[in-house]
Design a protein around this motif. Structure first.
Motif, PDB file in Angstrom:
ATOM      1  N   THR A 143       0.574  -1.234   0.170  1.00  0.00           N
ATOM      2  CA  THR A 143      -0.143   0.312   0.061  1.00  0.00           C
ATOM      3  C   THR A 143       0.911   0.882   0.104  1.00  0.00           C
ATOM      4  O   THR A 143       0.892   2.285   0.095  1.00  0.00           O
ATOM      5  CB  THR A 143      -0.499  -0.212   1.731  1.00  0.00           C
ATOM      6  N   LEU A 144       2.581   1.097   0.187  1.00  0.00           N
ATOM      7  CA  LEU A 144       2.994   2.403  -0.086  1.00  0.00           C
ATOM      8  C   LEU A 144       3.397   3.059  -0.848  1.00  0.00           C
ATOM      9  O   LEU A 144       4.106   2.158  -1.198  1.00  0.00           O
ATOM     10  CB  LEU A 144       3.693   2.275   1.430  1.00  0.00           C
ATOM     11  N   LYS A 145       3.869   3.790  -1.650  1.00  0.00           N
ATOM     12  CA  LYS A 145       5.080   4.521  -2.368  1.00  0.00           C
ATOM     13  C   LYS A 145       6.274   5.145  -1.824  1.00  0.00           C
ATOM     14  O   LYS A 145       6.283   5.658  -0.772  1.00  0.00           O
ATOM     15  CB  LYS A 145       4.397   5.421  -3.770  1.00  0.00           C
ATOM     16  N   THR A 146       6.989   4.447  -2.858  1.00  0.00           N
ATOM     17  CA  THR A 146       8.415   5.109  -2.019  1.00  0.00           C
ATOM     18  C   THR A 146       9.347   6.434  -3.485  1.00  0.00           C
ATOM     19  O   THR A 146       8.644   6.521  -4.846  1.00  0.00           O
ATOM     20  CB  THR A 146       9.779   4.427  -2.054  1.00  0.00           C
ATOM     21  N   ASP A 147       9.410   7.845  -2.342  1.00  0.00           N
ATOM     22  CA  ASP A 147      10.130   8.465  -3.745  1.00  0.00           C
ATOM     23  C   ASP A 147      11.396   8.259  -3.485  1.00  0.00           C
ATOM     24  O   ASP A 147      12.208   7.811  -2.785  1.00  0.00           O
ATOM     25  CB  ASP A 147       9.412   9.760  -2.649  1.00  0.00           C
ATOM     26  N   THR A 148      12.357   9.664  -4.540  1.00  0.00           N
ATOM     27  CA  THR A 148      13.668   9.199  -4.421  1.00  0.00           C
ATOM     28  C   THR A 148      13.609   9.944  -3.213  1.00  0.00           C
ATOM     29  O   THR A 148      13.950  10.858  -2.244  1.00  0.00           O
ATOM     30  CB  THR A 148      13.652  10.579  -5.789  1.00  0.00           C
TER      31      THR A 148
END
Length: 254
Positions: free
Chosen positions: A57-62
């Protein structure tokens, strides 16, 4: 002449030290930037190890680097304002998951501002909105609705805090003002869990009472005026306690 040479030598040493320091800083910054892909891999491994049950359910950024700290933002896939950070510094990995994500600090910061703005737009009333608990204390169905920001004005998970300046400092007038104010919100389908009112005497602004945990039931309560009379008399009566209303006098010595 000898003195001038010493001064010149000292200046050159100083300039050399400055040059070296700046060189070290530049090299360090460049080297740190080159390490970002490797650090991101470590952070993603950390995420998998510690939060595997919610990783889908998570998204990672730079990954960013600033002041010796690598930082990566991890965001809920349903709401970009629901996030936490993973940080890496001095070969140690830490995160802000508990406060920012589990308890919803970042999400509630944005939601309360949005609710205040929406209430002001619908009612022309300036209020303060406070969430009654941390996100992890709500049921899953309520938590999901909060994260989706699904019609939150009608979800009883927050308190409206409102100041009410009163011309006629009587229980009758105060009761009427409270009920009329609540009805303005109800008419616009704004239904908080409860209200906190800061009642201030316009004739003497130092005279002020904060009354909290007032619910919609107060409107039809046949004893509502008596409750206010008891509060004004600083009588924490059985009636006040039964209705779970709390109060305190402001601008007074404790």
């Amino acid at each position: 002449m000898q003195k001038q040479r010493r001064l010149l030598f000292a200046r050159n040493v100083f300039l050399f030290i400055i040059f070296v320091c700046f060189g070290v800083i530049i090299v360090t910054e460049k080297a740190s930037g080159l390490l970002i892909p490797r650090v991101k891999t470590k952070m993603e491994d950390y995420l998998s190890s510690n939060y595997a049950e919610i990783q889908d359910t998570l998204k990672t950024d730079t990954v960013t680097y600033d002041k010796t700290i690598y930082k990566m933002k991890v965001t809920n896939d349903k709401n970009k304002d629901h996030f936490f950070y993973i940080c890496y510094s001095e070969k140690k990995m830490t995160d802000t998951y508990k406060e920012d994500y589990l308890e919803g600090k970042q999400l509630f910061k944005k939601i309360t501002k949005n609710l205040e703005k929406s209430i002001r737009s619908k009612t022309n009333q300036s209020v303060t909105v406070e969430v009654i608990s941390t996100l992890d204390n709500f049921t899953e169905i309520v938590k999901d609705r909060i994260i989706k920001e699904d019609n939150l004005l009608e979800l009883k998970f927050y308190t409206i805090k409102k100041e009410l300046p009163i011309n006629d400092w009587t229980a009758k007038t105060i009761t009427t003002e409270i009920i009329e104010t609540m009805n303005k919100f109800i008419d616009k389908n704004i239904t908080p869990k409860n209200y906190t009112f800061i009642i201030t005497n316009k004739e003497d602004i130092s005279e002020s009472i904060e009354i909290s945990n007032i619910t919609e039931e107060f409107i039809d309560n046949k004893d509502n005026r008596q409750i206010i009379e008891d509060i004004m008399s600083d009588n924490n009566s059985k009636l006040v306690k039964t209705n779970k209303i709390k109060y305190k006098f402001l601008n007074e010595e404790e």
